[in-house]
Design a protein around this motif. Sequence first.
Motif, PDB file in Angstrom:
ATOM      1  N   SER A  30      20.514  -2.467  24.397  1.00 36.18           N
ATOM      2  CA  SER A  30      20.144  -1.163  24.968  1.00 36.18           C
ATOM      3  C   SER A  30      20.759  -0.019  24.177  1.00 36.18           C
ATOM      4  CB  SER A  30      20.588  -1.094  26.435  1.00 36.18           C
ATOM      5  OG  SER A  30      19.910  -2.063  27.218  1.00 36.18           O
ATOM      6  N   ILE A  31      22.008  -0.188  23.767  1.00 30.94           N
ATOM      7  CA  ILE A  31      22.668   0.845  22.967  1.00 30.94           C
ATOM      8  C   ILE A  31      21.950   1.018  21.631  1.00 30.94           C
ATOM      9  CG2 ILE A  31      24.781   1.370  21.687  1.00 30.94           C
ATOM     10  CD1 ILE A  31      26.342   0.131  24.020  1.00 30.94           C
ATOM     11  N   LYS A  32      21.609  -0.082  21.006  1.00 33.45           N
ATOM     12  CA  LYS A  32      20.898  -0.019  19.725  1.00 33.45           C
ATOM     13  C   LYS A  32      19.585   0.735  19.864  1.00 33.45           C
ATOM     14  CE  LYS A  32      18.352  -3.294  18.499  1.00 33.45           C
ATOM     15  NZ  LYS A  32      16.935  -3.660  18.652  1.00 33.45           N
ATOM     16  N   ASN A  33      18.814   0.416  20.891  1.00 35.13           N
ATOM     17  CA  ASN A  33      17.537   1.103  21.094  1.00 35.13           C
ATOM     18  C   ASN A  33      17.734   2.596  21.327  1.00 35.13           C
ATOM     19  OD1 ASN A  33      16.244  -1.368  20.858  1.00 35.13           O
ATOM     20  ND2 ASN A  33      16.136  -1.707  23.068  1.00 35.13           N
ATOM     21  N   PHE A  34      18.762   2.935  22.095  1.00 37.31           N
ATOM     22  CA  PHE A  34      19.049   4.352  22.354  1.00 37.31           C
ATOM     23  C   PHE A  34      19.418   5.070  21.064  1.00 37.31           C
ATOM     24  CE2 PHE A  34      22.221   7.662  23.053  1.00 37.31           C
ATOM     25  CZ  PHE A  34      21.493   8.550  23.850  1.00 37.31           C
ATOM     26  N   VAL A  35      20.256   4.460  20.258  1.00 43.07           N
ATOM     27  CA  VAL A  35      20.695   5.086  19.010  1.00 43.07           C
ATOM     28  C   VAL A  35      19.500   5.359  18.099  1.00 43.07           C
ATOM     29  CG1 VAL A  35      21.956   4.653  16.856  1.00 43.07           C
ATOM     30  CG2 VAL A  35      23.052   4.216  19.056  1.00 43.07           C
ATOM     31  N   VAL A  36      18.631   4.380  17.945  1.00 41.74           N
ATOM     32  CA  VAL A  36      17.461   4.552  17.085  1.00 41.74           C
ATOM     33  C   VAL A  36      16.590   5.700  17.591  1.00 41.74           C
ATOM     34  CG1 VAL A  36      15.338   3.466  16.274  1.00 41.74           C
ATOM     35  CG2 VAL A  36      17.472   2.163  16.288  1.00 41.74           C
ATOM     36  N   GLN A  37      16.323   5.714  18.883  1.00 39.05           N
ATOM     37  CA  GLN A  37      15.480   6.762  19.462  1.00 39.05           C
ATOM     38  C   GLN A  37      16.118   8.142  19.316  1.00 39.05           C
ATOM     39  OE1 GLN A  37      14.917   5.381  23.491  1.00 39.05           O
ATOM     40  NE2 GLN A  37      13.814   3.544  22.817  1.00 39.05           N
ATOM     41  N   GLN A  84      15.987   9.274  15.604  1.00 37.67           N
ATOM     42  CA  GLN A  84      14.618   9.627  15.225  1.00 37.67           C
ATOM     43  C   GLN A  84      14.189  10.936  15.879  1.00 37.67           C
ATOM     44  OE1 GLN A  84      12.527   6.010  16.316  1.00 37.67           O
ATOM     45  NE2 GLN A  84      12.689   5.182  14.243  1.00 37.67           N
ATOM     46  N   ALA A  85      14.628  11.161  17.106  1.00 33.11           N
ATOM     47  CA  ALA A  85      14.301  12.415  17.785  1.00 33.11           C
ATOM     48  C   ALA A  85      14.905  13.609  17.065  1.00 33.11           C
ATOM     49  CB  ALA A  85      14.784  12.367  19.234  1.00 33.11           C
ATOM     50  N   GLN A  86      16.012  13.388  16.359  1.00 34.24           N
ATOM     51  CA  GLN A  86      16.651  14.447  15.582  1.00 34.24           C
ATOM     52  C   GLN A  86      16.032  14.607  14.196  1.00 34.24           C
ATOM     53  OE1 GLN A  86      19.140  16.621  16.525  1.00 34.24           O
ATOM     54  NE2 GLN A  86      18.798  15.815  18.578  1.00 34.24           N
ATOM     55  N   GLY A  87      15.032  13.802  13.899  1.00 32.24           N
ATOM     56  CA  GLY A  87      14.328  13.910  12.635  1.00 32.24           C
ATOM     57  C   GLY A  87      14.829  13.010  11.531  1.00 32.24           C
ATOM     58  N   HIS A  88      15.778  12.125  11.845  1.00 30.88           N
ATOM     59  CA  HIS A  88      16.304  11.214  10.835  1.00 30.88           C
ATOM     60  C   HIS A  88      15.376  10.007  10.663  1.00 30.88           C
ATOM     61  CE1 HIS A  88      19.955  13.534  10.847  1.00 30.88           C
ATOM     62  NE2 HIS A  88      20.198  13.267  12.120  1.00 30.88           N
ATOM     63  N   SER A  89      15.390   9.437   9.483  1.00 27.61           N
ATOM     64  CA  SER A  89      14.714   8.166   9.226  1.00 27.61           C
ATOM     65  C   SER A  89      15.719   7.040   9.455  1.00 27.61           C
ATOM     66  CB  SER A  89      14.181   8.113   7.793  1.00 27.61           C
ATOM     67  OG  SER A  89      13.212   9.116   7.581  1.00 27.61           O
ATOM     68  N   VAL A  90      15.301   5.993  10.164  1.00 33.04           N
ATOM     69  CA  VAL A  90      16.228   4.932  10.550  1.00 33.04           C
ATOM     70  C   VAL A  90      15.662   3.571  10.138  1.00 33.04           C
ATOM     71  CG1 VAL A  90      17.505   3.847  12.442  1.00 33.04           C
ATOM     72  CG2 VAL A  90      16.947   6.304  12.546  1.00 33.04           C
ATOM     73  N   GLN A  91      16.503   2.774   9.517  1.00 38.72           N
ATOM     74  CA  GLN A  91      16.206   1.360   9.296  1.00 38.72           C
ATOM     75  C   GLN A  91      17.234   0.546  10.075  1.00 38.72           C
ATOM     76  OE1 GLN A  91      14.840  -0.254   5.450  1.00 38.72           O
ATOM     77  NE2 GLN A  91      15.378   1.747   4.569  1.00 38.72           N
ATOM     78  N   VAL A  92      16.802  -0.557  10.666  1.00 40.59           N
ATOM     79  CA  VAL A  92      17.693  -1.443  11.415  1.00 40.59           C
ATOM     80  C   VAL A  92      17.703  -2.814  10.754  1.00 40.59           C
ATOM     81  CG1 VAL A  92      18.170  -2.563  13.625  1.00 40.59           C
ATOM     82  CG2 VAL A  92      17.250  -0.224  13.585  1.00 40.59           C
ATOM     83  N   SER A  93      18.891  -3.294  10.433  1.00 33.87           N
ATOM     84  CA  SER A  93      19.069  -4.681  10.015  1.00 33.87           C
ATOM     85  C   SER A  93      19.628  -5.441  11.217  1.00 33.87           C
ATOM     86  CB  SER A  93      20.021  -4.783   8.819  1.00 33.87           C
ATOM     87  OG  SER A  93      19.432  -4.269   7.651  1.00 33.87           O
ATOM     88  N   ASP A  94      18.731  -6.097  11.958  1.00 35.58           N
ATOM     89  CA  ASP A  94      19.093  -6.870  13.148  1.00 35.58           C
ATOM     90  C   ASP A  94      19.418  -8.282  12.667  1.00 35.58           C
ATOM     91  OD1 ASP A  94      19.188  -8.363  15.487  1.00 35.58           O
ATOM     92  OD2 ASP A  94      17.522  -7.286  16.430  1.00 35.58           O
ATOM     93  N   LEU A  95      20.698  -8.543  12.445  1.00 41.47           N
ATOM     94  CA  LEU A  95      21.095  -9.734  11.697  1.00 41.47           C
ATOM     95  C   LEU A  95      20.678 -11.039  12.374  1.00 41.47           C
ATOM     96  CD1 LEU A  95      24.603  -8.657  10.359  1.00 41.47           C
ATOM     97  CD2 LEU A  95      22.348  -8.378   9.311  1.00 41.47           C
ATOM     98  N   TYR A  96      20.818 -11.111  13.703  1.00 43.37           N
ATOM     99  CA  TYR A  96      20.411 -12.337  14.382  1.00 43.37           C
ATOM    100  C   TYR A  96      18.903 -12.508  14.328  1.00 43.37           C
ATOM    101  CZ  TYR A  96      25.106 -13.225  16.197  1.00 43.37           C
ATOM    102  OH  TYR A  96      26.444 -13.504  16.310  1.00 43.37           O
ATOM    103  N   ALA A  97      18.156 -11.431  14.543  1.00 44.73           N
ATOM    104  CA  ALA A  97      16.697 -11.508  14.484  1.00 44.73           C
ATOM    105  C   ALA A  97      16.219 -11.876  13.082  1.00 44.73           C
ATOM    106  CB  ALA A  97      16.082 -10.189  14.923  1.00 44.73           C
ATOM    107  N   MET A  98      16.969 -11.448  12.069  1.00 46.22           N
ATOM    108  CA  MET A  98      16.631 -11.747  10.679  1.00 46.22           C
ATOM    109  C   MET A  98      17.039 -13.166  10.280  1.00 46.22           C
ATOM    110  SD  MET A  98      18.078  -8.135   9.174  1.00 46.22           S
ATOM    111  CE  MET A  98      18.131  -8.650   7.455  1.00 46.22           C
ATOM    112  N   HIS A  99      17.787 -13.854  11.150  1.00 44.59           N
ATOM    113  CA  HIS A  99      18.372 -15.166  10.810  1.00 44.59           C
ATOM    114  C   HIS A  99      19.190 -15.051   9.524  1.00 44.59           C
ATOM    115  CE1 HIS A  99      16.014 -17.023  13.993  1.00 44.59           C
ATOM    116  NE2 HIS A  99      14.926 -16.435  13.500  1.00 44.59           N
ATOM    117  N   TRP A 100      20.005 -14.011   9.486  1.00 38.12           N
ATOM    118  CA  TRP A 100      20.822 -13.735   8.316  1.00 38.12           C
ATOM    119  C   TRP A 100      21.749 -14.906   8.007  1.00 38.12           C
ATOM    120  CZ3 TRP A 100      20.866 -10.404   4.425  1.00 38.12           C
ATOM    121  CH2 TRP A 100      22.011 -10.326   3.642  1.00 38.12           C
TER     122      TRP A 100
END
Length: 259
Positions: A18-25, A28-44
């Motif tokens: 939930s914190i991650k989703n809030f941070v991204v939103q 982005q609302a402030q006009g920044h471009s955001v990339q997320v490296s979700d390590l578990y989802a990526m099977h890093w």
Amino acid sequence: MNVLLVYAHPEPRSLNGSIKNFVVQRLQAQGHSVQVSDLYAMHWKAQIDADDAPQRDANQPFNPSADSKTAYANGQQSADIAAEQDKLRWADALILQFPLWWFSMPAILKGWVERVYAYGFAYGVGEHSDRHWGDRYGEGNMAGKRAMLIVTTGGWESHYGARGINGPIDDLLFPIHHGVLHYPGFEVLPPFLVYRSSRMDADRFTSIEAQLGQRMDQLFSTTPIAFRQQNAGDYVIPALTLRPEIAPDTTGFAAHVAA
């Protein structure tokens, strides 16, 4: 501005998710471009090994540092490492988000650091002489970029206070702040901490969102932690100890932060 969020939690429906989703939103609302490296989802792949340098001589013993240097210099790293390095080059700010597990970052995030921070990329750069001991601790390829931690922990804030049983939180995070972030040149911002993470309700989460939202709004204006720069005159080179007149009555981690 460009922000890279490296996220290390295995459950997307968790508080951290939930914190991650809030941070991204919010960013982005402030006009920044955001990339997320979700390590578990990526099977890093967390472990550094010979597969990270696929063109190395398999007849020779694997040397993590030397083989990393050769692979990076020759453009022969594994594709996942090179992709994360490209994200770091792109980013103006790096956020590492993780739960504090056993007094440190999760193993998968430590593995991200060990593999992505290749020799020649995040360390092993700059002149080594009796005047300048490499471009590090305030210099290096990440200089000019910002970094901060978002950390959740199950313990109370008092547990991590100056006399708390777990030790001061600034001391626990010093190896990450100073070693992982300041070392390759990042300007390191004060962390955002969420204590008693297992005792969360809607009202408290709303309060956390308000505080974290303010931190995200100020990501590029917050004053960094005043870590001393290695080559700026505070340290004797090559001994790399503080000069006797610098913070003479202070020892330990605190000595490496200017008052």
